[in-house]
Design an enzyme around this catalytic site. Structure first.
Site, PDB file in Angstrom:
ATOM      1  N   ASP A   7       1.046  -1.150  -0.369  1.00 22.09           N
ATOM      2  CA  ASP A   7      -0.080  -0.133   0.057  1.00 22.09           C
ATOM      3  C   ASP A   7       0.582   1.204  -0.484  1.00 22.09           C
ATOM      4  O   ASP A   7       2.138   0.669  -0.775  1.00 22.09           O
ATOM      5  CB  ASP A   7      -1.106  -0.233   1.470  1.00 22.09           C
ATOM      6  CG  ASP A   7      -0.339   0.139   2.212  1.00 22.09           C
ATOM      7  OD1 ASP A   7       0.654   0.092   2.806  1.00 22.09           O
ATOM      8  OD2 ASP A   7      -0.766   0.278   3.180  1.00 22.09           O
ATOM      9  N   THR A  66       2.954  -0.940   8.576  1.00 16.63           N
ATOM     10  CA  THR A  66       2.845  -2.475  10.225  1.00 16.63           C
ATOM     11  C   THR A  66       3.226  -3.280   9.429  1.00 16.63           C
ATOM     12  O   THR A  66       4.313  -4.536  10.192  1.00 16.63           O
ATOM     13  CB  THR A  66       2.072  -2.299  11.441  1.00 16.63           C
ATOM     14  OG1 THR A  66       1.504  -2.614  10.667  1.00 16.63           O
ATOM     15  CG2 THR A  66       1.766  -0.919  11.730  1.00 16.63           C
ATOM     16  N   HIS A  97      10.397 -24.006   9.275  1.00 18.69           N
ATOM     17  CA  HIS A  97      10.050 -24.648  10.488  1.00 18.69           C
ATOM     18  C   HIS A  97       7.945 -24.401   9.079  1.00 18.69           C
ATOM     19  O   HIS A  97       6.955 -25.407   9.483  1.00 18.69           O
ATOM     20  CB  HIS A  97       9.336 -24.100  11.278  1.00 18.69           C
ATOM     21  CG  HIS A  97      10.511 -24.647  12.008  1.00 18.69           C
ATOM     22  ND1 HIS A  97      10.988 -24.281  13.493  1.00 18.69           N
ATOM     23  CD2 HIS A  97      12.243 -24.855  11.546  1.00 18.69           C
ATOM     24  CE1 HIS A  97      12.225 -24.803  13.964  1.00 18.69           C
ATOM     25  NE2 HIS A  97      12.526 -25.421  12.989  1.00 18.69           N
ATOM     26  N   HIS A 133       7.548 -30.687  10.762  1.00 18.40           N
ATOM     27  CA  HIS A 133       6.468 -29.722  10.212  1.00 18.40           C
ATOM     28  C   HIS A 133       5.614 -29.882   9.233  1.00 18.40           C
ATOM     29  O   HIS A 133       4.860 -28.873   8.812  1.00 18.40           O
ATOM     30  CB  HIS A 133       7.778 -28.906   9.351  1.00 18.40           C
ATOM     31  CG  HIS A 133       9.075 -28.172  11.019  1.00 18.40           C
ATOM     32  ND1 HIS A 133       8.566 -27.816  11.918  1.00 18.40           N
ATOM     33  CD2 HIS A 133      10.419 -29.312  10.692  1.00 18.40           C
ATOM     34  CE1 HIS A 133       9.658 -27.886  12.571  1.00 18.40           C
ATOM     35  NE2 HIS A 133      10.769 -28.443  12.110  1.00 18.40           N
TER      36      HIS A 133
END
Length: 143
Positions: A7, A66, A97, A133
């Site tokens: 964005d 963020t 993992h 995993h």
């Protein structure tokens, strides 16, 4: 091929990542946005996630201020495991993992140098393939 999107809050960092990809001769598809004008992160998170989920791109990178909103948006697409990373250790471990297929970063959280290190580690770390995993990823997909 790497799908990349952001964005307005992630635009500058996306441009840095694109330069890195070009320097490394890594093919990419820029899913937007195209400038710093205010826009909605969900549009670009979804576009990158769709390209990865449909197999058009192997991995993706999404960026907002963020990294939170755009990662949530990407994770709404079935088959996507988008990991928000603010350090290279997290990027390494999410590939080893979790076999994460999209990296999310917060442009307001990480600077350009750290971001490029995170991208490098994410793109160059293979999934371990260890049974435990694989089992855990299968459970994520199941629920």
């Amino acid at each position: 091929m790497i799908a990349i999107g952001c964005d307005h809050g992630g635009y500058e960092l996306k441009q840095n990542v694109i330069r890195y990809l070009e320097e490394k001769d890594i093919p990419y598809e820029d899913m937007g946005c195209a400038d710093r004008e205010s826009c909605d992160y969900a549009v670009y998170g979804h576009a990158v996630a769709k390209a990865v989920a449909e197999g058009k791109c192997e991995k993706g990178i999404v960026i907002c201020t963020t990294g939170i909103g755009i990662s949530i948006s990407a994770n709404k697409v079935p088959g996507i495991r988008c990991a928000l990373c603010g350090d290279s250790f997290s990027a390494k471990m999410t590939r080893l993992h979790n076999d994460a297929n999209i990296l999310a970063m917060g442009a307001g959280i990480v600077g350009a140098n750290l971001a490029l290190e995170i991208v490098d580690v994410f793109l160059n770390t293979e999934f371990s393939g260890e049974e435990r995993h694989v089992r855990r990823i299968d459970l994520i997909e199941k629920f």
